[in-house]
Design a protein around this motif. Structure first.
Motif, PDB file in Angstrom:
ATOM      1  N   LEU A  79       0.834  -1.213   0.000  1.00  0.00           N
ATOM      2  CA  LEU A  79       0.000   0.000   0.000  1.00  0.00           C
ATOM      3  C   LEU A  79       0.865   1.258   0.000  1.00  0.00           C
ATOM      4  O   LEU A  79       0.507   2.275  -0.587  1.00  0.00           O
ATOM      5  CB  LEU A  79      -0.915  -0.003   1.235  1.00  0.00           C
ATOM      6  CG  LEU A  79      -1.908   1.139   1.330  1.00  0.00           C
ATOM      7  CD1 LEU A  79      -3.142   0.839   0.508  1.00  0.00           C
ATOM      8  CD2 LEU A  79      -2.297   1.398   2.777  1.00  0.00           C
ATOM      9  N   CYS A  80       2.001   1.182   0.690  1.00  0.00           N
ATOM     10  CA  CYS A  80       2.898   2.339   0.803  1.00  0.00           C
ATOM     11  C   CYS A  80       3.937   2.383  -0.319  1.00  0.00           C
ATOM     12  O   CYS A  80       4.763   3.291  -0.339  1.00  0.00           O
ATOM     13  CB  CYS A  80       3.619   2.322   2.155  1.00  0.00           C
ATOM     14  SG  CYS A  80       2.533   2.502   3.576  1.00  0.00           S
ATOM     15  N   GLY A  81       3.939   1.393  -1.183  1.00  0.00           N
ATOM     16  CA  GLY A  81       4.947   1.378  -2.247  1.00  0.00           C
ATOM     17  C   GLY A  81       6.338   1.115  -1.720  1.00  0.00           C
ATOM     18  O   GLY A  81       7.328   1.601  -2.266  1.00  0.00           O
ATOM     19  N   ALA A  82       6.436   0.334  -0.637  1.00  0.00           N
ATOM     20  CA  ALA A  82       7.741   0.083  -0.009  1.00  0.00           C
ATOM     21  C   ALA A  82       8.095  -1.398  -0.104  1.00  0.00           C
ATOM     22  O   ALA A  82       7.217  -2.251  -0.235  1.00  0.00           O
ATOM     23  CB  ALA A  82       7.718   0.522   1.444  1.00  0.00           C
ATOM     24  N   ARG A  83       9.392  -1.698  -0.011  1.00  0.00           N
ATOM     25  CA  ARG A  83       9.818  -3.097  -0.085  1.00  0.00           C
ATOM     26  C   ARG A  83       9.516  -3.862   1.200  1.00  0.00           C
ATOM     27  O   ARG A  83       9.258  -5.054   1.174  1.00  0.00           O
ATOM     28  CB  ARG A  83      11.340  -3.156  -0.330  1.00  0.00           C
ATOM     29  CG  ARG A  83      11.722  -2.909  -1.764  1.00  0.00           C
ATOM     30  CD  ARG A  83      13.221  -2.750  -1.921  1.00  0.00           C
ATOM     31  NE  ARG A  83      13.979  -3.925  -1.481  1.00  0.00           N
ATOM     32  CZ  ARG A  83      14.121  -5.045  -2.198  1.00  0.00           C
ATOM     33  NH1 ARG A  83      13.528  -5.142  -3.373  1.00  0.00           N
ATOM     34  NH2 ARG A  83      14.840  -6.036  -1.740  1.00  0.00           N
ATOM     35  N   HIS A  84       9.596  -3.173   2.326  1.00  0.00           N
ATOM     36  CA  HIS A  84       9.455  -3.869   3.604  1.00  0.00           C
ATOM     37  C   HIS A  84       8.441  -3.173   4.504  1.00  0.00           C
ATOM     38  O   HIS A  84       8.396  -1.946   4.561  1.00  0.00           O
ATOM     39  CB  HIS A  84      10.790  -3.884   4.358  1.00  0.00           C
ATOM     40  CG  HIS A  84      11.892  -4.496   3.580  1.00  0.00           C
ATOM     41  ND1 HIS A  84      12.077  -5.854   3.509  1.00  0.00           N
ATOM     42  CD2 HIS A  84      12.869  -3.941   2.822  1.00  0.00           C
ATOM     43  CE1 HIS A  84      13.127  -6.111   2.745  1.00  0.00           C
ATOM     44  NE2 HIS A  84      13.624  -4.968   2.308  1.00  0.00           N
ATOM     45  N   GLY A  85       7.691  -3.970   5.251  1.00  0.00           N
ATOM     46  CA  GLY A  85       6.838  -3.461   6.314  1.00  0.00           C
ATOM     47  C   GLY A  85       7.222  -4.180   7.598  1.00  0.00           C
ATOM     48  O   GLY A  85       7.423  -5.393   7.589  1.00  0.00           O
ATOM     49  N   ILE A  86       7.347  -3.436   8.676  1.00  0.00           N
ATOM     50  CA  ILE A  86       7.726  -4.026   9.964  1.00  0.00           C
ATOM     51  C   ILE A  86       6.724  -3.525  10.995  1.00  0.00           C
ATOM     52  O   ILE A  86       6.713  -2.333  11.335  1.00  0.00           O
ATOM     53  CB  ILE A  86       9.167  -3.628  10.382  1.00  0.00           C
ATOM     54  CG1 ILE A  86      10.171  -4.021   9.292  1.00  0.00           C
ATOM     55  CG2 ILE A  86       9.538  -4.281  11.713  1.00  0.00           C
ATOM     56  CD1 ILE A  86      10.669  -2.873   8.460  1.00  0.00           C
ATOM     57  N   ALA A  87       5.892  -4.423  11.469  1.00  0.00           N
ATOM     58  CA  ALA A  87       4.858  -4.010  12.425  1.00  0.00           C
ATOM     59  C   ALA A  87       5.471  -3.854  13.806  1.00  0.00           C
ATOM     60  O   ALA A  87       6.454  -4.525  14.147  1.00  0.00           O
ATOM     61  CB  ALA A  87       3.748  -5.057  12.460  1.00  0.00           C
ATOM     62  N   CYS A  88       4.881  -2.985  14.612  1.00  0.00           N
ATOM     63  CA  CYS A  88       5.388  -2.784  15.976  1.00  0.00           C
ATOM     64  C   CYS A  88       4.222  -2.361  16.874  1.00  0.00           C
ATOM     65  O   CYS A  88       3.072  -2.326  16.441  1.00  0.00           O
ATOM     66  CB  CYS A  88       6.521  -1.777  15.995  1.00  0.00           C
ATOM     67  SG  CYS A  88       6.060  -0.148  15.430  1.00  0.00           S
ATOM     68  N   ALA A  89       4.551  -2.059  18.119  1.00  0.00           N
ATOM     69  CA  ALA A  89       3.512  -1.948  19.141  1.00  0.00           C
ATOM     70  C   ALA A  89       2.695  -0.659  19.090  1.00  0.00           C
ATOM     71  O   ALA A  89       1.614  -0.593  19.681  1.00  0.00           O
ATOM     72  CB  ALA A  89       4.147  -2.098  20.529  1.00  0.00           C
ATOM     73  N   SER A  90       3.186   0.366  18.431  1.00  0.00           N
ATOM     74  CA  SER A  90       2.442   1.636  18.372  1.00  0.00           C
ATOM     75  C   SER A  90       3.039   2.527  17.290  1.00  0.00           C
ATOM     76  O   SER A  90       4.171   2.297  16.829  1.00  0.00           O
ATOM     77  CB  SER A  90       2.512   2.371  19.717  1.00  0.00           C
ATOM     78  OG  SER A  90       3.842   2.804  19.969  1.00  0.00           O
ATOM     79  N   GLY A  91       2.306   3.568  16.953  1.00  0.00           N
ATOM     80  CA  GLY A  91       2.847   4.584  16.040  1.00  0.00           C
ATOM     81  C   GLY A  91       4.018   5.306  16.674  1.00  0.00           C
ATOM     82  O   GLY A  91       4.923   5.775  15.972  1.00  0.00           O
ATOM     83  N   THR A  92       4.006   5.396  17.985  1.00  0.00           N
ATOM     84  CA  THR A  92       5.122   6.028  18.691  1.00  0.00           C
ATOM     85  C   THR A  92       6.390   5.191  18.523  1.00  0.00           C
ATOM     86  O   THR A  92       7.452   5.711  18.172  1.00  0.00           O
ATOM     87  CB  THR A  92       4.770   6.175  20.190  1.00  0.00           C
ATOM     88  OG1 THR A  92       3.599   6.980  20.295  1.00  0.00           O
ATOM     89  CG2 THR A  92       5.899   6.811  20.961  1.00  0.00           C
ATOM     90  N   ASP A  93       6.279   3.892  18.746  1.00  0.00           N
ATOM     91  CA  ASP A  93       7.450   3.024  18.564  1.00  0.00           C
ATOM     92  C   ASP A  93       7.900   3.004  17.107  1.00  0.00           C
ATOM     93  O   ASP A  93       9.090   2.843  16.826  1.00  0.00           O
ATOM     94  CB  ASP A  93       7.149   1.596  19.029  1.00  0.00           C
ATOM     95  CG  ASP A  93       7.299   1.453  20.542  1.00  0.00           C
ATOM     96  OD1 ASP A  93       7.529   2.477  21.219  1.00  0.00           O
ATOM     97  OD2 ASP A  93       7.169   0.321  21.044  1.00  0.00           O
ATOM     98  N   ALA A  94       6.959   3.158  16.188  1.00  0.00           N
ATOM     99  CA  ALA A  94       7.329   3.176  14.771  1.00  0.00           C
ATOM    100  C   ALA A  94       8.246   4.359  14.466  1.00  0.00           C
ATOM    101  O   ALA A  94       9.045   4.298  13.524  1.00  0.00           O
ATOM    102  CB  ALA A  94       6.078   3.225  13.894  1.00  0.00           C
TER     103      ALA A  94
END
Ligand SMILES: Cc1ncc(COP(=O)(O)O)c(C=O)c1O
Length: 371
Positions: A48-63
């Motif tokens: 969706l973001c046009g990126a090679r990698h997505g890495i999920a994490c615990a919050s938008g703050t941690d992102a």
């Protein structure tokens, strides 16, 4: 008729079957940590973001925190960000060991002003965190050459702007596609909201992706082996399942938000006391917030509350004037466009389930105040 600022129950009613079933699958499996839904969500959102990698994490703050941590900031290292944003944008710079340097906004779009970024550069500048505020992208094409010239990292705070685009040199660019890292938040009120906290980082960089994956898991790629000190910042499998169930609806929901925004803007156009939000001609806006500038803002807020119309001020205190950043020497008058915005903005209810008669109620309540 009261109109809430946000109505997540209305959204839940429209997707209850799908999302309950997705949740039940995780519960039946009792697979709460790093279940297959997490990787599936990462792949879908990277695309969706046009990126090679997505890495999920615990919050938008941690992102935000994790990529800032990879910069190994030393005391006195500076990271430029707007002062007109949610606290996490700057709080994470501080927690990553850097000093936030606050710059002013473009008064039309509320996004950080690239000329102000350039003026704030020093030999200690290490990174810039543009925020795609309220749902439209910052002027990335002006920040990228600056970053390249001065060797700076760009961490895009896309918490409010999932799916927003900006046309640059004829190409449609997406949130998260252009920065070293782009971030998303799944706080429940976001355009794609979880049933709790959640966030995601996207990047084109293979090595950086591997490092971020480690950082979210105590700094190790292998269990009980730690190459560096990281965090416990996984996205729960149940949240990934909820988000995957919601994701097919996101485009329709965004279109619904765009329709509400168009209706509001038509109703408020040419009013002497009201300035509807401005969408930059290069942007598609995903309308996380519909934010007016108005005269006598605080009195309008009281009036709307009295009529049962939900509204909110994002954000009443600019970050350079927050008590926790007092030692940075921020003073009133330093960022005029930011400070002015904090006294003029008010956000109205905007969500795809908002019925036409509810929209009318909001419009009438605002216009009545100025009659
Ligand atoms: C601009 C911005 N940045 C960062 C965040 C932090 O996200 P979270 O609440 O998921 O930690 C938010 C939202 O809450 C936000 O609006």
């Amino acid at each position: 008729m009261p109109v809430p600022l946000l109505d997540l129950v209305a959204q839940y009613r429209t997707i209850k079957g799908e999302v309950d079933a997705a949740m039940a699958r995780v519960v039946e499996r009792q697979g709460f940590i790093m279940g297959p839904e997490v990787a599936e969500l990462e792949t879908a959102l990277a695309a969706l973001c046009g990126a090679r990698h997505g890495i999920a994490c615990a919050s938008g703050t941690d992102a935000l925190l994790l990529p800032l941590k990879t910069l190994e900031l030393r005391p006195g290292d500076e990271v430029i960000c707007p002062a007109f944003t949610f606290f996490a944008t700057a709080g994470t710079i501080h927690n990553a060991g850097g000093t936030p340097v606050f710059v002013d906004i473009d008064p039309a779009t509320f996004n950080l002003d690239p000329a102000a970024v350039e003026a704030a550069l020093t030999p200690r500048t290490r990174a810039v965190v543009p925020v795609h505020l309220y749902g439209q992208m910052a002027a990335m094409e002006r920040l990228l050459p600056l970053a390249a010239r001065h060797g700076l990292a760009i961490v895009e705070d896309g918490a409010q702007a999932i799916g927003a685009t900006r046309t640059i040199d004829g190409a449609v660019r997406r949130v998260g596609e252009l920065g070293a890292v782009g971030t998303l938040s799944f706080f429940p009120s976001k355009n794609l909201g979880a049933w709790g906290d959640g966030g995601l980082m996207v990047t084109q960089d293979d090595a950086l992706a591997a490092r971020l994956r480690k950082l979210r898991l105590h700094g190790g790629a292998k269990q009980y082996h730690h190459e560096e000190v990281g965090f416990n910042s996984r996205l729960d499998t149940v949240q990934a399942a909820v988000l995957l169930a919601k994701l097919p609806h996101l485009a329709g929901w965004t279109a619904g938000r765009q329709q509400v925004a168009a209706r509001y803007s038509a109703a408020f156009a040419d009013h002497p006391a009201i300035r509807p939000p401005v969408t930059d001609g290069a942007n598609t806006h995903v309308w996380h917030q519909y934010t007016l500038r108005v005269e006598r803002r605080d009195a309008l807020v009281e009036h709307l509350k009295g009529r049962g119309i939900g509204c909110a001020v994002y954000y009443p205190t600019p970050l350079h004037l927050q008590p926790c950043f007092a030692d940075l020497g921020g003073r009133r008058g330093q960022l005029p466009a930011t400070e002015r915005a904090t006294t003029e903005v008010v956000s109205l209810p905007i969500y795809p389930e908002l019925a036409a008669d509810q929209q009318d109620e909001v419009i009438t309540a605002v216009l009545d105040f100025y009659r």
